[in-house]
Motif scaffolding. Structure first.
Motif, PDB file in Angstrom:
ATOM      1  N   LYS A 193     -33.790  -6.113   5.978  1.00 44.13           N
ATOM      2  CA  LYS A 193     -32.387  -5.738   6.229  1.00 44.13           C
ATOM      3  C   LYS A 193     -31.646  -5.430   4.924  1.00 44.13           C
ATOM      4  O   LYS A 193     -30.568  -5.972   4.646  1.00 44.13           O
ATOM      5  CB  LYS A 193     -31.668  -6.844   7.014  1.00 44.13           C
ATOM      6  CG  LYS A 193     -32.262  -7.072   8.397  1.00 44.13           C
ATOM      7  CD  LYS A 193     -31.540  -8.188   9.131  1.00 44.13           C
ATOM      8  CE  LYS A 193     -32.015  -8.293  10.571  1.00 44.13           C
ATOM      9  NZ  LYS A 193     -33.458  -8.503  10.693  1.00 44.13           N
ATOM     10  N   ARG A 194     -32.218  -4.511   4.145  1.00 44.67           N
ATOM     11  CA  ARG A 194     -31.696  -4.219   2.810  1.00 44.67           C
ATOM     12  C   ARG A 194     -31.199  -2.771   2.676  1.00 44.67           C
ATOM     13  O   ARG A 194     -31.046  -2.279   1.565  1.00 44.67           O
ATOM     14  CB  ARG A 194     -32.788  -4.457   1.756  1.00 44.67           C
ATOM     15  CG  ARG A 194     -33.167  -5.916   1.566  1.00 44.67           C
ATOM     16  CD  ARG A 194     -34.124  -6.031   0.396  1.00 44.67           C
ATOM     17  NE  ARG A 194     -33.580  -5.378  -0.775  1.00 44.67           N
ATOM     18  CZ  ARG A 194     -32.879  -6.018  -1.715  1.00 44.67           C
ATOM     19  NH1 ARG A 194     -32.644  -7.309  -1.617  1.00 44.67           N
ATOM     20  NH2 ARG A 194     -32.411  -5.356  -2.750  1.00 44.67           N
ATOM     21  N   GLU A 195     -30.930  -2.110   3.775  1.00 37.11           N
ATOM     22  CA  GLU A 195     -30.425  -0.741   3.673  1.00 37.11           C
ATOM     23  C   GLU A 195     -29.139  -0.678   2.849  1.00 37.11           C
ATOM     24  O   GLU A 195     -28.892   0.308   2.154  1.00 37.11           O
ATOM     25  CB  GLU A 195     -30.179  -0.156   5.066  1.00 37.11           C
ATOM     26  CG  GLU A 195     -31.440   0.179   5.856  1.00 37.11           C
ATOM     27  CD  GLU A 195     -31.944  -1.002   6.670  1.00 37.11           C
ATOM     28  OE1 GLU A 195     -32.841  -0.811   7.502  1.00 37.11           O
ATOM     29  OE2 GLU A 195     -31.428  -2.137   6.474  1.00 37.11           O
ATOM     30  N   HIS A 196     -28.327  -1.721   2.925  1.00 39.22           N
ATOM     31  CA  HIS A 196     -27.056  -1.746   2.202  1.00 39.22           C
ATOM     32  C   HIS A 196     -27.215  -2.192   0.751  1.00 39.22           C
ATOM     33  O   HIS A 196     -26.240  -2.243   0.004  1.00 39.22           O
ATOM     34  CB  HIS A 196     -26.078  -2.689   2.911  1.00 39.22           C
ATOM     35  CG  HIS A 196     -26.490  -4.134   2.887  1.00 39.22           C
ATOM     36  ND1 HIS A 196     -27.630  -4.586   3.497  1.00 39.22           N
ATOM     37  CD2 HIS A 196     -25.913  -5.221   2.299  1.00 39.22           C
ATOM     38  CE1 HIS A 196     -27.745  -5.890   3.297  1.00 39.22           C
ATOM     39  NE2 HIS A 196     -26.717  -6.292   2.569  1.00 39.22           N
ATOM     40  N   LEU A 197     -28.455  -2.529   0.339  1.00 35.21           N
ATOM     41  CA  LEU A 197     -28.695  -3.010  -1.022  1.00 35.21           C
ATOM     42  C   LEU A 197     -29.795  -2.220  -1.731  1.00 35.21           C
ATOM     43  O   LEU A 197     -30.351  -2.694  -2.722  1.00 35.21           O
ATOM     44  CB  LEU A 197     -29.097  -4.497  -0.989  1.00 35.21           C
ATOM     45  CG  LEU A 197     -28.000  -5.506  -0.645  1.00 35.21           C
ATOM     46  CD1 LEU A 197     -28.597  -6.893  -0.461  1.00 35.21           C
ATOM     47  CD2 LEU A 197     -26.927  -5.524  -1.721  1.00 35.21           C
ATOM     48  N   THR A 198     -30.094  -1.044  -1.216  1.00 36.95           N
ATOM     49  CA  THR A 198     -31.220  -0.272  -1.752  1.00 36.95           C
ATOM     50  C   THR A 198     -30.825   1.179  -1.965  1.00 36.95           C
ATOM     51  O   THR A 198     -30.064   1.752  -1.187  1.00 36.95           O
ATOM     52  CB  THR A 198     -32.431  -0.335  -0.786  1.00 36.95           C
ATOM     53  OG1 THR A 198     -32.749  -1.701  -0.507  1.00 36.95           O
ATOM     54  CG2 THR A 198     -33.654   0.348  -1.386  1.00 36.95           C
ATOM     55  N   VAL A 199     -31.352   1.760  -3.033  1.00 34.85           N
ATOM     56  CA  VAL A 199     -31.284   3.205  -3.243  1.00 34.85           C
ATOM     57  C   VAL A 199     -32.685   3.649  -3.636  1.00 34.85           C
ATOM     58  O   VAL A 199     -33.392   2.932  -4.351  1.00 34.85           O
ATOM     59  CB  VAL A 199     -30.242   3.575  -4.333  1.00 34.85           C
ATOM     60  CG1 VAL A 199     -30.515   2.833  -5.629  1.00 34.85           C
ATOM     61  CG2 VAL A 199     -30.239   5.071  -4.594  1.00 34.85           C
ATOM     62  N   TRP A 200     -33.110   4.819  -3.150  1.00 34.85           N
ATOM     63  CA  TRP A 200     -34.463   5.272  -3.478  1.00 34.85           C
ATOM     64  C   TRP A 200     -34.498   6.768  -3.721  1.00 34.85           C
ATOM     65  O   TRP A 200     -33.539   7.485  -3.421  1.00 34.85           O
ATOM     66  CB  TRP A 200     -35.460   4.859  -2.405  1.00 34.85           C
ATOM     67  CG  TRP A 200     -35.258   5.444  -1.012  1.00 34.85           C
ATOM     68  CD1 TRP A 200     -34.145   6.063  -0.518  1.00 34.85           C
ATOM     69  CD2 TRP A 200     -36.207   5.433   0.055  1.00 34.85           C
ATOM     70  NE1 TRP A 200     -34.343   6.426   0.791  1.00 34.85           N
ATOM     71  CE2 TRP A 200     -35.597   6.061   1.168  1.00 34.85           C
ATOM     72  CE3 TRP A 200     -37.506   4.966   0.182  1.00 34.85           C
ATOM     73  CZ2 TRP A 200     -36.251   6.220   2.390  1.00 34.85           C
ATOM     74  CZ3 TRP A 200     -38.157   5.122   1.403  1.00 34.85           C
ATOM     75  CH2 TRP A 200     -37.544   5.734   2.495  1.00 34.85           C
ATOM     76  N   GLY A 201     -35.616   7.226  -4.276  1.00 38.55           N
ATOM     77  CA  GLY A 201     -35.781   8.654  -4.543  1.00 38.55           C
ATOM     78  C   GLY A 201     -36.763   8.901  -5.660  1.00 38.55           C
ATOM     79  O   GLY A 201     -37.566   8.043  -6.032  1.00 38.55           O
ATOM     80  N   ASN A 202     -36.672  10.123  -6.216  1.00 42.93           N
ATOM     81  CA  ASN A 202     -37.589  10.561  -7.262  1.00 42.93           C
ATOM     82  C   ASN A 202     -37.027  11.851  -7.850  1.00 42.93           C
ATOM     83  O   ASN A 202     -36.098  12.435  -7.286  1.00 42.93           O
ATOM     84  CB  ASN A 202     -38.992  10.785  -6.667  1.00 42.93           C
ATOM     85  CG  ASN A 202     -40.043  11.120  -7.699  1.00 42.93           C
ATOM     86  OD1 ASN A 202     -40.328  12.294  -7.934  1.00 42.93           O
ATOM     87  ND2 ASN A 202     -40.608  10.116  -8.332  1.00 42.93           N
ATOM     88  N   VAL A 203     -37.587  12.315  -8.963  1.00 40.70           N
ATOM     89  CA  VAL A 203     -37.149  13.597  -9.512  1.00 40.70           C
ATOM     90  C   VAL A 203     -37.631  14.761  -8.646  1.00 40.70           C
ATOM     91  O   VAL A 203     -37.107  15.873  -8.745  1.00 40.70           O
ATOM     92  CB  VAL A 203     -37.649  13.799 -10.958  1.00 40.70           C
ATOM     93  CG1 VAL A 203     -37.087  12.734 -11.873  1.00 40.70           C
ATOM     94  CG2 VAL A 203     -39.171  13.805 -11.022  1.00 40.70           C
ATOM     95  N   ASN A 204     -38.617  14.504  -7.791  1.00 40.57           N
ATOM     96  CA  ASN A 204     -39.225  15.549  -6.972  1.00 40.57           C
ATOM     97  C   ASN A 204     -38.416  15.791  -5.694  1.00 40.57           C
ATOM     98  O   ASN A 204     -38.113  14.853  -4.950  1.00 40.57           O
ATOM     99  CB  ASN A 204     -40.662  15.147  -6.626  1.00 40.57           C
ATOM    100  CG  ASN A 204     -41.385  16.188  -5.813  1.00 40.57           C
ATOM    101  OD1 ASN A 204     -41.245  16.235  -4.590  1.00 40.57           O
ATOM    102  ND2 ASN A 204     -42.166  17.020  -6.471  1.00 40.57           N
ATOM    103  N   TYR A 205     -38.083  17.049  -5.431  1.00 41.66           N
ATOM    104  CA  TYR A 205     -37.266  17.416  -4.265  1.00 41.66           C
ATOM    105  C   TYR A 205     -37.941  17.026  -2.958  1.00 41.66           C
ATOM    106  O   TYR A 205     -37.293  16.492  -2.042  1.00 41.66           O
ATOM    107  CB  TYR A 205     -37.007  18.927  -4.283  1.00 41.66           C
ATOM    108  CG  TYR A 205     -36.273  19.437  -3.067  1.00 41.66           C
ATOM    109  CD1 TYR A 205     -34.887  19.330  -2.973  1.00 41.66           C
ATOM    110  CD2 TYR A 205     -36.966  20.026  -2.012  1.00 41.66           C
ATOM    111  CE1 TYR A 205     -34.207  19.799  -1.852  1.00 41.66           C
ATOM    112  CE2 TYR A 205     -36.301  20.491  -0.885  1.00 41.66           C
ATOM    113  CZ  TYR A 205     -34.922  20.376  -0.810  1.00 41.66           C
ATOM    114  OH  TYR A 205     -34.264  20.833   0.303  1.00 41.66           O
ATOM    115  N   GLU A 206     -39.241  17.267  -2.855  1.00 38.71           N
ATOM    116  CA  GLU A 206     -39.951  16.985  -1.609  1.00 38.71           C
ATOM    117  C   GLU A 206     -39.968  15.491  -1.306  1.00 38.71           C
ATOM    118  O   GLU A 206     -39.820  15.077  -0.151  1.00 38.71           O
ATOM    119  CB  GLU A 206     -41.383  17.521  -1.677  1.00 38.71           C
ATOM    120  CG  GLU A 206     -42.124  17.456  -0.350  1.00 38.71           C
ATOM    121  CD  GLU A 206     -43.485  18.111  -0.394  1.00 38.71           C
ATOM    122  OE1 GLU A 206     -44.218  18.035   0.611  1.00 38.71           O
ATOM    123  OE2 GLU A 206     -43.840  18.699  -1.441  1.00 38.71           O
TER     124      GLU A 206
END
Length: 336
Positions: A193-206
């Motif tokens: 239940k951490r949607e409100h405490l997480t950010v994710w991603g990468n330099v890659n668009y895909e």
């Protein structure tokens, strides 16, 4: 004459409207709801004070009061999500093997001493990955002059981090374009239940696109392609009119490349392009506009007080550092 007047009045109206909305974006956009706001971000848990991406590093950073842990994820052969920057473990463990080729129980331990990537003379692979399309960089020189040591040399699982720090925001770099990895990370975020405490991603668009499609409740970062688009919109005056799905802009400070390499060995054209990239990217008007729209701006990876000061003076929301203790001391004296 009337046509010229029409063109000039139209252009003038556009410029004035753009300038107004740049300063006051709330007239057009509702600010994004910020579920957390971070000034102090520990890069790989604080890779300059403990071995990177280890539980010891994360505990140390949280104990001194970091606002956010930044870490990297890969997937093992038995589909365990592990916290490690490199897919190939040669640099960090001395064993030339890929994480995806081993079960979690087979992963070798970290070396007891690791170079700090973003210190003078050390390899800056993250900046190379982010900026290779705009900065013609030679390979940085690797130097042993700055390193970290530690006794905790075990590669941890992502779920261990979630269990140990249930209230601490975590910034996850999805290191490879792997559908199973993205799905597994999403499942763990939902499970804890951490949607409100997480950010994710990468330099890659895909990769970022897949993250958003997999779980739209977890905020995403601007990938490299979208950062370039953002700059194009900013310098053409279109930025105030365009909505964004991203909630975080995470960018390097290009000028730190000059400390990671030996400036006397760089060509004049390399120095000029670094200066140009820094001038175009490090803009207070851009950062102020984004933060007014609820988009947080994080600058990485800064390890010196003058770098911290410049980032915050420019309006950055937060700074990623390898030295959480040093950043804590700086923020103690830096006005909010």
């Amino acid at each position: 004459m009337s046509a010229t007047l029409y063109v000039l009045s139209t252009l003038g109206g556009y410029v004035l409207t753009s300038a107004l909305l740049l300063k006051c974006p709330g007239l057009l956009h509702r600010p994004k709801r910020q579920r957390f706001r971070c000034r102090h971000i520990s890069h790989r848990g604080g890779a300059g004070e403990n071995l990177e991406n280890t539980m010891a590093a994360f505990h140390h950073a949280v104990n001194i009061g970091t606002d956010m842990l930044e870490l990297d994820c890969h997937l093992t052969k038995d589909e365990q999500v592990v916290v490690s920057h490199d897919e190939n473990l040669k640099r960090s463990t001395g064993v030339d093997v890929n994480i995806s080729d081993l079960k979690y129980s087979e992963l070798p331990p970290y070396l007891c001493k690791l170079d700090v990537t973003f210190q003078k003379g050390n390899e800056c692979s993250d900046i190379s990955a982010f900026a290779c399309s705009v900065l013609p960089m030679a390979n940085p020189l690797v130097s042993p002059e700055s390193h970290s040591e530690g006794k905790d040399n075990r590669i941890p699982l992502l779920k261990e981090v979630f269990e140990a720090f249930p209230q601490t925001p975590v910034n996850i770099d999805i290191k490879v374009n792997n559908n199973v990895l993205i799905r597994k990370v999403s499942e763990l975020v939902s499970q804890y239940k951490r949607e409100h405490l997480t950010v994710w991603g990468n330099v890659n668009y895909e990769v970022v696109s897949k993250c958003l499609k997999e779980n739209a409740d977890i905020p995403i970062i601007f990938c490299l392609q979208r950062v370039l688009l953002l700059l194009g919109l900013f310098y053409t005056g279109l930025l105030p009119f365009i909505p964004f799905k991203e909630e975080f802009l995470e960018i390097p400070m290009p000028s730190i490349i000059l400390k990671l390499k030996e400036p006397e060995k760089m060509s004049r054209s390399q120095k000029f392009i670094i200066w140009l990239a820094d001038t175009l990217l490090m803009r207070k008007a851009l950062f102020d506009h984004l933060t007014a729209r609820g988009i947080q701006v994080y600058i990485w990876v800064l390890n010196e007080e003058q770098e911290y000061k410049r980032a915050f003076d420019l309006g950055a929301t937060g700074v990623m550092t390898d030295y959480p203790t040093k950043l804590k001391e700086f923020l103690h004296n830096y006005p909010v």
